[in-house]
Design an enzyme around this catalytic site. Structure first.
Site, PDB file in Angstrom:
ATOM      1  N   GLN A   1      36.519  44.467  40.000  1.00  0.00           N
ATOM      2  CA  GLN A   1      37.700  44.996  39.479  1.00  0.00           C
ATOM      3  C   GLN A   1      37.646  46.022  38.288  1.00  0.00           C
ATOM      4  OE1 GLN A   1      40.528  45.955  41.184  1.00  0.00           O
ATOM      5  NE2 GLN A   1      39.507  45.076  43.095  1.00  0.00           N
ATOM      6  N   SER A   2      36.328  46.339  37.646  1.00  0.00           N
ATOM      7  CA  SER A   2      36.223  47.172  36.664  1.00  0.00           C
ATOM      8  C   SER A   2      37.194  48.326  36.439  1.00  0.00           C
ATOM      9  CB  SER A   2      34.755  47.584  36.508  1.00  0.00           C
ATOM     10  OG  SER A   2      34.552  48.475  35.244  1.00  0.00           O
ATOM     11  N   ASN A   3      38.012  48.206  35.442  1.00  0.00           N
ATOM     12  CA  ASN A   3      38.666  49.660  35.057  1.00  0.00           C
ATOM     13  C   ASN A   3      37.667  50.770  34.469  1.00  0.00           C
ATOM     14  OD1 ASN A   3      41.507  48.330  35.371  1.00  0.00           O
ATOM     15  ND2 ASN A   3      40.554  46.905  33.792  1.00  0.00           N
TER      16      ASN A   3
END
Ligand SMILES: *Cc1c(COP(=O)(O)O)cnc(C)c1O
Length: 328
Positions: A75-77
């Site tokens: 879920q890396s921004n």
């Protein structure tokens, strides 16, 4: 003061808004709280990585690269904003994501796929441990890859936060913010804010909230921030030296680790939504706000203070955390 300028490519809309959170301040009975809305940078649902990528990807273009490669959690921004920017700039994008391909594709991962990025699942490695190997494969297949560091935290990324401090509304000296509170993880934001404070003659305390438990025992984050401040100062021609005792990095809120939502994180996210209609995220800003709220409750921040909370983005991952937030 003349500082060396670096090439920049426009990826978002700046300055971001800076507004007061009157209802939350009132509820907490503490200091005046303001918010800097870097969740509204405009690049694919926003976030602090937009600023960093403006410098980093300008460098990739100058070097004639046709591909970018970077790494992060599922879920890396950072990965999502890199994938969006790569789409804008006609660069192929390779993402190394920690874990395995999940059964449902939500939040940032969904957006990564919409931006047509190539995803490589890397199991326990979420910080780019396999990046050299995949970079070599890309080169062997004839591409010119550009390596974007974990979290966009190198000198170019840090540099972008010098201008960010310059965006802050001018305050009377007596009315200056007493503290800036923000989530710190790969160090670039923190390092840039330290330099921005110096260059723009600000007096506030920079209170970074460490959100990653892995950084605590190793001391790695503190070292990274100090190194980044000094190296970035050098590369912009600023005569400034920073050392560990000057750094404020609070690790009291890391809880059970990166991305593991605590009761405190949940409360902070709920209060911001309920009183201000603002979305925090479950990994970074929820935890930083939980820290800010606790520091008010234990009396470390008082009614005499004036606090700026730097919203660094991340809301897309809310959609992947509905269970952890107690909504399903
Ligand atoms: C990456 C990120 C941070 C941390 O910034 P660093 O420069 O990596 O320390 C904070 N908040 C959000 C939402 C992020 O995506």
């Amino acid at each position: 003061m003349v500082i060396k300028q670096f090439a920049k490519t426009s990826l978002g809309f700046f300055p971001t808004p800076e507004v007061e959170l009157t209802r939350l301040s009132h509820f907490l009975g503490g200091p005046k709280i303001f918010i800097k809305r870097d969740d509204l940078t405009g690049l694919a649902l926003g976030g602090n990585k937009t600023r960093k990528l403006e410098y980093i990807l300008a460098d990739a273009l100058q070097q004639g690269c046709d591909t970018v490669i970077t790494a992060g959690a599922a879920q890396s921004n950072h990965c999502r904003q890199t994938a969006a920017a790569a789409a804008m700039l006609n660069l192929q994008c390779h993402l190394l994501l920690g874990g395995e391909s999940p059964a449902t594709c939500q939040g940032n991962l969904l957006l990564d796929k919409m931006f047509d990025s190539h995803i490589h699942w890397t199991g326990d490695n979420r910080k780019g441990e396999d990046i050299q190997r995949i970079t070599a494969q890309l080169k062997a297949s004839g591409r010119k890859p550009y390596l974007v560091p974990y979290g966009g935290s190198n000198e170019l990324g840090a540099m972008s936060f010098i201008n960010a401090v310059g965006e802050l509304k001018p305050q009377q000296q007596a009315d200056e913010y007493s503290h800036l509170v923000f989530a710190s993880c790969s160090g670039g934001t923190h390092a840039g804010l330290i330099l921005g404070k110096e260059i723009h003659h600000k007096t506030f305390d920079l209170l970074g909230i460490n959100i990653d438990k892995e950084n605590v025992a190793s001391g790695e984050l503190s070292q990274t921030i100090v190194r980044l401040v000094n190296n970035t100062a050098k590369s912009i021609g600023l005569n400034y030296s920073f050392s560990d005792p000057q750094l404020i990095l609070n690790s009291d809120y890391v809880g059970a680790g990166y991305g593991v939502v605590s009761e405190r994180d949940k409360e902070a996210i709920a209060l911001m939504a309920k009183y201000e209609g603002v979305l925090l995220d479950p990994v970074y800003t929820g935890r930083a706000m939980a820290g800010l709220i606790d520091l008010i409750r234990i009396g470390k921040l008082t009614k005499n203070d004036k606090v700026l909370f730097w919203h660094t983005g991340g809301a897309p991952s809310l959609f992947a955390y509905s269970e952890d937030l107690g909504f399903s």
